[in-house]
Design a protein around this motif. Structure first.
Motif, short mmCIF file in Angstrom:
data_model
loop_
_atom_site.label_atom_id
_atom_site.label_comp_id
_atom_site.label_asym_id
_atom_site.label_seq_id
_atom_site.Cartn_x
_atom_site.Cartn_y
_atom_site.Cartn_z
N MET A 62 -4.71 -12.70 10.61
CA MET A 62 -5.13 -12.06 9.36
C MET A 62 -3.93 -11.39 8.68
SD MET A 62 -8.26 -12.22 8.27
CE MET A 62 -9.69 -13.09 8.91
N ASP A 71 -11.16 -4.17 14.55
CA ASP A 71 -11.76 -3.63 13.33
C ASP A 71 -12.92 -4.50 12.86
OD1 ASP A 71 -10.00 -1.48 13.19
OD2 ASP A 71 -8.47 -2.69 12.18
N THR A 72 -13.46 -5.29 13.77
CA THR A 72 -14.58 -6.17 13.41
C THR A 72 -15.90 -5.49 13.75
OG1 THR A 72 -13.20 -8.07 13.93
CG2 THR A 72 -15.55 -8.49 13.66
N ARG A 109 -6.42 -12.65 16.41
CA ARG A 109 -7.07 -12.73 15.09
C ARG A 109 -6.43 -11.74 14.11
NH1 ARG A 109 -12.24 -10.57 18.06
NH2 ARG A 109 -12.37 -8.39 17.44
N GLN A 110 -5.99 -10.56 14.64
CA GLN A 110 -5.35 -9.58 13.76
C GLN A 110 -4.00 -10.10 13.27
OE1 GLN A 110 -5.40 -6.01 16.20
NE2 GLN A 110 -7.38 -5.36 15.36
N ARG A 161 -15.95 -6.27 8.33
CA ARG A 161 -14.76 -5.53 8.76
C ARG A 161 -15.03 -4.05 8.63
NH1 ARG A 161 -8.94 -5.70 5.62
NH2 ARG A 161 -7.75 -4.47 7.11
N CYS A 177 -16.27 -11.18 2.93
CA CYS A 177 -16.30 -11.11 4.39
C CYS A 177 -15.91 -9.72 4.90
CB CYS A 177 -15.39 -12.17 5.02
SG CYS A 177 -15.61 -12.24 6.81
N HIS A 178 -14.87 -9.14 4.31
CA HIS A 178 -14.45 -7.80 4.76
C HIS A 178 -15.55 -6.77 4.54
CE1 HIS A 178 -9.83 -8.74 4.55
NE2 HIS A 178 -10.46 -9.38 5.52
N CYS A 223 -12.32 -13.27 0.50
CA CYS A 223 -11.78 -12.33 1.51
C CYS A 223 -12.64 -11.07 1.48
CB CYS A 223 -10.35 -11.89 1.20
SG CYS A 223 -9.14 -13.16 0.82
C1 HEC Z 1 -14.92 -14.67 7.42
C2 HEC Z 1 -14.39 -13.34 7.40
C3 HEC Z 1 -13.04 -13.02 6.83
C4 HEC Z 1 -12.36 -13.64 5.81
C5 HEC Z 1 -12.79 -14.80 4.95
C6 HEC Z 1 -11.11 -12.93 5.68
N1 HEC Z 1 -11.04 -11.92 6.58
FE1 HEC Z 1 -9.46 -10.64 6.82
N2 HEC Z 1 -10.42 -9.76 8.41
C7 HEC Z 1 -11.69 -10.06 8.83
C8 HEC Z 1 -12.03 -9.21 9.94
C9 HEC Z 1 -13.36 -9.22 10.68
C10 HEC Z 1 -10.92 -8.39 10.19
C11 HEC Z 1 -10.76 -7.34 11.31
C12 HEC Z 1 -10.20 -8.05 12.56
C13 HEC Z 1 -10.17 -7.14 13.79
O1 HEC Z 1 -9.39 -6.16 13.80
O2 HEC Z 1 -10.97 -7.38 14.74
C14 HEC Z 1 -9.91 -8.76 9.19
C15 HEC Z 1 -8.66 -8.16 9.09
C16 HEC Z 1 -7.75 -8.42 8.07
C17 HEC Z 1 -6.46 -7.77 7.93
C18 HEC Z 1 -5.87 -6.72 8.87
C19 HEC Z 1 -5.12 -7.44 10.00
C20 HEC Z 1 -4.48 -6.46 10.99
O3 HEC Z 1 -3.26 -6.25 10.88
O4 HEC Z 1 -5.20 -5.92 11.86
C21 HEC Z 1 -5.87 -8.29 6.80
C22 HEC Z 1 -4.50 -7.95 6.22
C23 HEC Z 1 -6.79 -9.27 6.25
N3 HEC Z 1 -7.92 -9.34 7.05
C24 HEC Z 1 -6.55 -10.01 5.11
C25 HEC Z 1 -7.38 -11.03 4.64
C26 HEC Z 1 -7.13 -11.79 3.44
C27 HEC Z 1 -5.96 -11.55 2.47
C28 HEC Z 1 -8.13 -12.71 3.35
C29 HEC Z 1 -8.32 -13.77 2.31
C30 HEC Z 1 -7.16 -14.49 1.82
C31 HEC Z 1 -9.01 -12.50 4.49
N4 HEC Z 1 -8.53 -11.47 5.23
C32 HEC Z 1 -10.15 -13.25 4.72
C33 HEC Z 1 -12.52 -11.03 8.30
C34 HEC Z 1 -12.19 -11.92 7.30
#
Ligand code: HEC
Length: 150
Positions: free
Chosen positions: A39, A90-91, A35-36, A147, A142-143, A139
């Protein structure tokens, strides 16, 4: 022999369908990594369009449409990595204790992405700029909720 092969293949297909999504990861750490990584790719393909949306870089409609097409596929990926039993990274724990809210945030993001795809395909800058901003908001929503702050 032929019949046996067919039955074996059919059994394999049934087993694959019956297997829960979590089984695609042997260990929780693999789901977290997955998932990381998803993302991180979303962050790269989304973030590179920010200068265009802010009018700090020229609007190349074809390049934007192509990038949004890639982003639309990436946007579908991370969610399988938030399977039950994969708490960590980081969740926040709320992503699982409030699974409904997390799913809603995911759905809202995907809906905003759908609108961004339509806008990017239209080649209209203002439509792109507005839709880009709305995806960014989804984004952040949700963060903020799910997050961990680093
Ligand atoms: C429904 C929830 C959700 C949405 C929508 C979402 N994110 Fe995230 N994002 C998360 C979560 C939770 C994490 C942490 C994941 C973990 O480390 O367990 C994360 C982590 C990240 C990271 C860090 C990844 C890494 O290297 O560890 C980035 C960059 C990021 N998101 C960008 C985005 C962007 C840009 C968008 C929109 C275009 C977005 N996210 C949409 C939930 C979301």
């Amino acid at each position: 022999m032929k019949k046996f092969a067919f039955l074996a293949a059919a059994a394999a297909v049934c087993a694959a369908i019956a297997t829960p999504a979590t089984a695609q990861f042997a260990k929780p750490e693999q789901a977290i990594k997955y998932r990381q990584a998803g993302m991180a790719l979303i962050g790269s393909h989304f973030g590179r369009m920010a200068p265009v949306a802010k009018k700090e870089a020229p609007f190349d409609a074809a390049a934007i449409a192509k990038n949004v097409e890639v982003l639309s596929v990436l946007a579908t990926l991370p969610w399988a990595g938030f399977a039950p039993g994969t708490e960590g990274g980081d969740t926040k724990a709320e992503a699982w204790s409030d699974a409904k809210g997390f799913k809603q945030a995911e759905d809202d993001f995907l809906a905003a992405m759908g609108k961004l795809k339509t806008a990017a395909d239209s080649g209209d800058f203002d439509a792109f700029r507005v839709a880009f901003g709305n995806v960014g908001k989804s984004c952040k929503i949700c963060h903020d909720a799910y997050r961990k702050d680093n």
